[in-house]
Scaffold this active site. Structure first.
Site, PDB file in Angstrom:
ATOM      1  N   ARG A 305      14.473  66.045 178.352  1.00 42.97           N
ATOM      2  CA  ARG A 305      13.727  64.937 178.260  1.00 42.97           C
ATOM      3  C   ARG A 305      13.430  64.398 179.579  1.00 42.97           C
ATOM      4  O   ARG A 305      12.218  63.859 179.926  1.00 42.97           O
ATOM      5  CB  ARG A 305      14.374  63.886 177.066  1.00 42.97           C
ATOM      6  N   GLY A 306      14.366  64.603 180.694  1.00 43.13           N
ATOM      7  CA  GLY A 306      14.317  63.883 181.981  1.00 43.13           C
ATOM      8  C   GLY A 306      13.065  64.534 182.547  1.00 43.13           C
ATOM      9  O   GLY A 306      12.135  63.715 183.006  1.00 43.13           O
TER      10      GLY A 306
END
Length: 367
Positions: A305-306
């Protein structure tokens, strides 16, 4: 944007006093003036994050943590007044998009739809709200008067296609946190209670604010925010003086200040509209995705998700600034808010999260 926002507009001439009129019958209450977004002093990271979330809601929301009295709530409510209106199905409690027939709710699918223009919803979720108030429940009035089991939509229904704002989000009760996590993951709200079985779309930009000294967020909720910004009390004398002057002027004459800043608000609204229109055309080269992944690997962030959030935020920033493609400069600028809240705790590294991100950028990208 510079540290003080746009320069203050020329003061509007004083309006002559009018004779007092006799009291009229009460009518619909006019909306209260909201402090102009363009007039906010400093807090560049917070203002930019809110604008980027408005350009691309897929970024995943904004978390603003910092000192009390630094304008976090003011900025969110100012954004609500700034947003361009949207098209919605007339009479739909879920703000269905008439341009997306496949995404219409069950009620809208079974009837002819008429499009209307409405403000983008910005809904407050109070800390003391019940689960029925948030998710929706049986309409008691209709049940008692007509014996009909009807659904009364809650705050999640009102926030669809808009913003859901939670002040003091780190103090939110666990059962509401669980509800928000479920809805954020699925994009729809499922209600199964009191003989009602219903689901409706609930896609919104989650915006939270709070003071970290009063408690931490659950890691699951923290990870759901796309961008996390730090809001600090300004230490510059000129900035503090300007904040006091603008806020005092607004409290004394909100209509006059709103009118004086209207041109700046209109220009920023046009810029936001243009950024939304060009977002899909912004090129994200493979090299930018590789740079984002290399940075996340160096920081040891969990999951993917980063880099996904970092890439989307950089693309929205490029669209807002009118750039044709994402560059390393966009990634550098968005890395701290996109990654600082995704770092694992490291007992051997006492540096604050922002410092760790900046240090990793120097190692991966160079000075």
């Amino acid at each position: 944007m510079d540290g003080f926002g746009a320069p203050p507009p020329a003061t509007a001439p004083a309006r002559p006093r009018r004779a007092r009129r006799p009291a009229a019958a009460p009518g619909p209450r006019a909306a209260r003036p909201v402090f102009p977004f363009s007039a906010i002093v400093g807090q560049d990271e917070l203002r930019d994050a809110l604008l980027l979330a408005a350009v691309d809601p897929a970024i995943g929301g904004v978390l603003a943590l910092g000192d009390r009295g630094t304008g976090k709530s003011t900025a969110v409510r100012a954004l609500a007044a700034l947003l361009p209106p949207m098209r919605s199905v007339a009479g739909c409690p879920y703000n269905c998009d008439p341009a997306r027939p496949a995404a219409l709710c069950e009620a809208c699918r079974g009837r002819p739809v008429r499009a209307v223009t409405v403000p983008v919803p910005v809904v407050d979720l109070p800390l003391g709200a019940t689960e029925d108030r948030v998710a929706g429940a049986l309409d008691i009035e209709r049940a008692l008067s007509g014996g009909v089991k009807a659904f009364e939509p809650g705050l999640l229904a009102r926030a669809h296609r808009g913003f859901l704002y939670v002040d003091e989000v780190n103090l939110l009760e666990d059962h509401l946190v669980d509800l928000l996590l479920d809805v954020a993951a699925s994009g729809e709200n499922v209600v199964e209670r009191e003989g009602i079985s219903l689901r409706h779309p609930a896609r919104f930009v989650l915006v939270g604010s709070g003071n970290p000294e009063e408690g931490d967020l659950r890691p699951q909720l923290l990870d759901r925010f796309g961008l996390a910004v730090e809001v600090r009390t300004p230490t510059d004398l000129k900035a503090r003086v300007e904040v006091v002057k603008r806020r005092d002027a607004f409290d004394r004459d909100p209509e006059g200040v709103t009118a004086a800043w209207a041109p700046a608000e209109a220009a920023l609204r046009d810029r936001l509209t243009a950024a939304r229109a060009r977002l899909e055309a912004v090129i994200v080269p493979d090299s930018a995705i590789e740079d984002a992944a290399r940075l996340c690997i160096a920081l040891g962030t969990d999951g993917l998700r980063g880099e996904l959030t970092l890439t989307r935020a950089a693309r929205a920033l490029a669209a807002l600034e009118g750039d044709p493609e994402v560059t390393l400069a966009h990634l550098r600028r968005m890395a701290p808010p996109a990654l600082r809240h995704r770092l694992r705790r490291n007992a051997l590294d006492e540096a604050v999260a922002t410092t760790r991100v900046e240090r990793a950028m120097e190692e991966v990208f160079g000075a």
